[in-house]
Design a protein around this motif. Structure first.
Motif, PDB file in Angstrom:
ATOM      1  N   GLY A   1       0.803  -1.208   0.000  1.00 32.48           N
ATOM      2  CA  GLY A   1       0.000   0.000   0.000  1.00 32.48           C
ATOM      3  C   GLY A   1       0.837   1.258   0.000  1.00 32.48           C
ATOM      4  O   GLY A   1       1.765   1.428  -0.805  1.00 32.48           O
ATOM      5  N   THR A   2       0.515   2.164   0.940  1.00 33.01           N
ATOM      6  CA  THR A   2       1.220   3.438   1.044  1.00 33.01           C
ATOM      7  C   THR A   2       2.359   3.403   2.063  1.00 33.01           C
ATOM      8  O   THR A   2       2.976   4.438   2.327  1.00 33.01           O
ATOM      9  N   ARG A   3       2.647   2.236   2.624  1.00 33.85           N
ATOM     10  CA  ARG A   3       3.753   2.149   3.587  1.00 33.85           C
ATOM     11  C   ARG A   3       5.091   2.362   2.881  1.00 33.85           C
ATOM     12  O   ARG A   3       5.206   2.130   1.672  1.00 33.85           O
ATOM     13  N   PRO A   4       6.108   2.756   3.632  1.00 32.18           N
ATOM     14  CA  PRO A   4       7.444   2.828   3.032  1.00 32.18           C
ATOM     15  C   PRO A   4       7.891   1.448   2.555  1.00 32.18           C
ATOM     16  O   PRO A   4       7.559   0.420   3.159  1.00 32.18           O
ATOM     17  N   ILE A   5       8.627   1.401   1.463  1.00 35.74           N
ATOM     18  CA  ILE A   5       9.177   0.146   0.966  1.00 35.74           C
ATOM     19  C   ILE A   5      10.343  -0.249   1.859  1.00 35.74           C
ATOM     20  O   ILE A   5      11.197   0.580   2.174  1.00 35.74           O
ATOM     21  N   ILE A   6      10.373  -1.506   2.290  1.00 33.91           N
ATOM     22  CA  ILE A   6      11.438  -1.950   3.192  1.00 33.91           C
ATOM     23  C   ILE A   6      12.152  -3.168   2.639  1.00 33.91           C
ATOM     24  O   ILE A   6      11.643  -3.875   1.781  1.00 33.91           O
TER      25      ILE A   6
ATOM     26  N   GLY B   1       7.638   6.215  28.459  1.00 29.47           N
ATOM     27  CA  GLY B   1       7.543   6.853  29.766  1.00 29.47           C
ATOM     28  C   GLY B   1       8.331   6.038  30.763  1.00 29.47           C
ATOM     29  O   GLY B   1       9.191   5.230  30.392  1.00 29.47           O
ATOM     30  N   ASN B   2       8.046   6.198  32.028  1.00 27.87           N
ATOM     31  CA  ASN B   2       8.772   5.538  33.100  1.00 27.87           C
ATOM     32  C   ASN B   2       8.729   4.009  32.956  1.00 27.87           C
ATOM     33  O   ASN B   2       7.712   3.376  33.229  1.00 27.87           O
ATOM     34  N   GLY B   3       9.836   3.422  32.501  1.00 31.53           N
ATOM     35  CA  GLY B   3       9.935   1.976  32.402  1.00 31.53           C
ATOM     36  C   GLY B   3       9.103   1.352  31.290  1.00 31.53           C
ATOM     37  O   GLY B   3       8.886   0.142  31.298  1.00 31.53           O
ATOM     38  N   VAL B   4       8.676   2.130  30.334  1.00 29.12           N
ATOM     39  CA  VAL B   4       7.824   1.632  29.250  1.00 29.12           C
ATOM     40  C   VAL B   4       8.408   2.072  27.912  1.00 29.12           C
ATOM     41  O   VAL B   4       8.781   3.237  27.742  1.00 29.12           O
ATOM     42  N   TYR B   5       8.450   1.140  26.947  1.00 28.27           N
ATOM     43  CA  TYR B   5       9.083   1.399  25.648  1.00 28.27           C
ATOM     44  C   TYR B   5       8.223   0.831  24.525  1.00 28.27           C
ATOM     45  O   TYR B   5       7.441  -0.103  24.721  1.00 28.27           O
ATOM     46  N   HIS B   6       8.428   1.404  23.352  1.00 30.09           N
ATOM     47  CA  HIS B   6       7.706   0.992  22.147  1.00 30.09           C
ATOM     48  C   HIS B   6       8.727   0.444  21.155  1.00 30.09           C
ATOM     49  O   HIS B   6       9.609   1.172  20.699  1.00 30.09           O
ATOM     50  N   ALA B   7       8.652  -0.846  20.850  1.00 30.10           N
ATOM     51  CA  ALA B   7       9.541  -1.453  19.853  1.00 30.10           C
ATOM     52  C   ALA B   7       8.832  -1.366  18.507  1.00 30.10           C
ATOM     53  O   ALA B   7       7.842  -2.065  18.267  1.00 30.10           O
ATOM     54  N   VAL B   8       9.350  -0.510  17.647  1.00 29.80           N
ATOM     55  CA  VAL B   8       8.684  -0.182  16.387  1.00 29.80           C
ATOM     56  C   VAL B   8       9.301  -0.984  15.259  1.00 29.80           C
ATOM     57  O   VAL B   8      10.470  -0.803  14.909  1.00 29.80           O
ATOM     58  N   GLY B   9       8.510  -1.902  14.696  1.00 31.29           N
ATOM     59  CA  GLY B   9       8.951  -2.674  13.551  1.00 31.29           C
ATOM     60  C   GLY B   9       8.526  -2.016  12.259  1.00 31.29           C
ATOM     61  O   GLY B   9       8.274  -0.804  12.206  1.00 31.29           O
ATOM     62  N   TYR B  10       8.397  -2.807  11.216  1.00 29.26           N
ATOM     63  CA  TYR B  10       7.994  -2.271   9.912  1.00 29.26           C
ATOM     64  C   TYR B  10       6.569  -1.734   9.967  1.00 29.26           C
ATOM     65  O   TYR B  10       6.309  -0.575   9.662  1.00 29.26           O
ATOM     66  N   SER B  11       5.644  -2.552  10.389  1.00 25.16           N
ATOM     67  CA  SER B  11       4.243  -2.122  10.460  1.00 25.16           C
ATOM     68  C   SER B  11       3.549  -2.616  11.722  1.00 25.16           C
ATOM     69  O   SER B  11       2.502  -2.098  12.082  1.00 25.16           O
ATOM     70  N   HIS B  12       4.119  -3.626  12.388  1.00 25.93           N
ATOM     71  CA  HIS B  12       3.530  -4.244  13.566  1.00 25.93           C
ATOM     72  C   HIS B  12       4.512  -4.094  14.730  1.00 25.93           C
ATOM     73  O   HIS B  12       5.689  -4.419  14.597  1.00 25.93           O
TER      74      HIS B  12
END
Length: 511
Positions: free
Chosen positions: A123-128, A295-306
């Motif tokens: 779709g419109t996602r970046p090509i990876i 935030g405090n002790g919390v993180y977001h692991a960002v993959g390609y789309s999920h």
């Protein structure tokens, strides 16, 4: 005496003729099938197969509302499957529609130098770019790599080489018709069951064990029909696939091009993915991944789309979701080890049973994590975790079947709310029914950051109207009486609760 010798000779001749009139040997049938397709020399000269204009259906996508629901077929159109047999490259290009969900996807197994890499265009996602195990497909197959092993040219040639020249074929029924049946092997040594049409002499179907990323090792059946001439060969234009005794894909192609030079451009690496392609070619496992602090002790692991939520406890970590692919999970755990070198991942909680959000769960178990599964999601997750994965063998299968067996994480099933807490940190898991999408969806709340993680219902940081799913999510949060400041997405990024309130507001009336 002369009469006796003549009688013996006649008897031997009769026996020989009787043997010759018996069932044909399997190799003869396989060689006849190759001849009917155009001959061994022509088949061996096939470098590329481009199957075009496909329309049909796809199942086994795992997008049911409840884990036990019967799956509805997705519609496939504009399907182009390309197998570059000469260079080990393949491409799945198709448009998909499942209910109101529509997406154009293109997964490409190509090469940079002599290293295989994957390109994903959605779709419109970046090509990876990724290593091959990072490709995820809802096309005719689970991965483009299947096209290299499960195409009629490769199968027919393998059967002609490996089928027994002594074992006779047997009669066997398939879909109400009798065929000549026997066994052979693929070039890699996998067992094949072969069905030959006695009228056309063509290969009508074959059976083999496929290893699916979610389903694991499953008996697969490929039914080949609508044989037509294509560039001097006779090839099937209709392919039906069943896996695990259930419909998988069924596609009718308009045409097939053999050794078409135009296919070369499909495997070119797009300029926008060139940098990532270098990374994919340089390492053993690569997929886009970065860890962002929420935030405090919390993180977001960002993959390609999920994406994944990481919650840090004093001695260990807990994750929510290990999605998409085995490769993404391996890259995730490597990034976690680099950022938190002294803290193992103790738990991985599953938000819901949809296949695109659980593709890394087996890898998480292989790394020793306990997989937390709400009871409503168990019918999908337990078979996933217990299945064999042998072609190729994944990390969990290697650990369980090594001698002696190595330790791996287990599944822990819970029902209703579950809270994990230690040292002032907590992760709260709330299963909620969202019948417009999935039941249950486990909402994950990290108290230290007042952050809520969920996939699919709302995509942060959007403030535009999110429709019924976002509105239903807001109702659920009110009923749970959770104080949320930050929304973290299984898709998208990080947003404020204020933006979510705007997205969850009822649409303004057009009157």
């Amino acid at each position: 005496m002369r009469f006796r010798n003549r009688s013996i000779l006649l008897f031997i001749t009769a026996l020989w003729l009787g043997g010759c009139s018996g069932p044909p040997a399997l190799r003869t049938l396989a060689q006849d099938a190759v001849a009917a397709m155009g001959g061994a020399e022509k088949l061996q000269g096939v470098k590329t197969l481009a199957m075009k204009g496909g329309t049909g259906t796809r199942l086994r996508m795992g997008q049911m509302v409840k884990a036990t629901d019967q799956e509805n077929p997705a519609q496939l159109k504009d399907v182009v499957d390309i197998a570059d047999l000469g260079n080990g490259r393949a491409s799945l290009d198709y448009a998909l529609q499942l209910g109101g969900f529509m997406q154009h996807r293109h997964e490409i197994l190509t090469k940079k130098g002599d290293k295989s890499i994957g390109i994903e265009i959605v779709g419109t996602r970046p090509i990876i770019a990724t290593t091959p195990g990072g490709l995820f497909s809802w096309g005719t197959q689970n991965s483009p790599e299947f096209l290299l092993r499960r195409n009629v040219v490769t199968i027919a040639l393998s059967a002609a080489e490996s089928a027994s020249d002594r074992q006779p074929a047997i009669d066997k029924e398939l879909n109400g018709k009798m065929y000549k049946y026997g066994t052979a092997q693929t070039k890699s040594g996998e067992d094949l069951g072969l069905y030959f049409d006695p009228q056309t002499r063509l290969l009508a179907a074959y059976e083999v064990i496929d290893t699916e990323s979610i389903l694991g090792d499953v008996p697969a059946q490929y039914i080949l029909s609508d044989y037509k001439t294509a560039d001097g060969l006779t090839l099937p234009h209709h392919i039906t696939v069943r896996k695990g005794g259930k419909d998988y894909s069924d596609v009718q192609f308009v045409s097939i091009a053999v050794n078409d030079p135009a296919t070369e451009q499909v495997f070119a690496i797009p300029d926008s993915a060139a940098e990532e392609a270098d990374k994919a070619a340089a390492g053993d496992e690569y997929s886009p991944m970065k860890i962002v602090k929420v935030g405090n002790g919390v993180y977001h692991a960002v993959g390609y789309s999920h994406h994944t939520l990481i919650v840090e406890f004093p001695q260990w970590l807990a994750l929510v979701d290990s999605p998409y692919t085995e490769t993404q999970a391996k890259v995730l755990f490597r990034a976690i080890q680099e950022q938190f070198p002294t803290k193992p991942v103790k738990f991985v909680a599953v938000s819901h049973h949809h296949y695109d959000h659980i593709g890394g769960v087996r890898t998480s178990a292989a790394m020793g994590a306990t997989i937390l599964v709400e009871k409503g999601n168990e019918p999908v997750l337990r078979p996933l975790l217990e299945a064999r994965h042998t072609h190729p063998q994944d990390e969990l299968d290697k650990r369980r079947n090594s001698q002696p067996a190595q330790q791996a994480g287990a599944i822990e099933v819970y029902e209703g709310k579950k809270i994990i807490s230690e040292g002032g940190q907590s992760l709260e898991l709330y299963p909620v029914s969202f019948p417009e999408h999935v039941d249950p969806m486990v909402l994950a709340y990290a108290s230290s950051a007042r952050a809520l993680f969920q996939p699919d219902l709302y995509t942060p940081p959007a403030a535009a109207n999110g429709g019924p799913p976002a509105q239903h999510l807001l109702q659920a949060l009110k009923q749970l009486n959770l104080r949320v400041d930050t929304m973290v997405g299984g898709h998208g990024g990080i947003g404020t609760f204020a933006d979510f309130l705007k997205a969850a507001a009822p649409a303004a009336s057009s009157n």
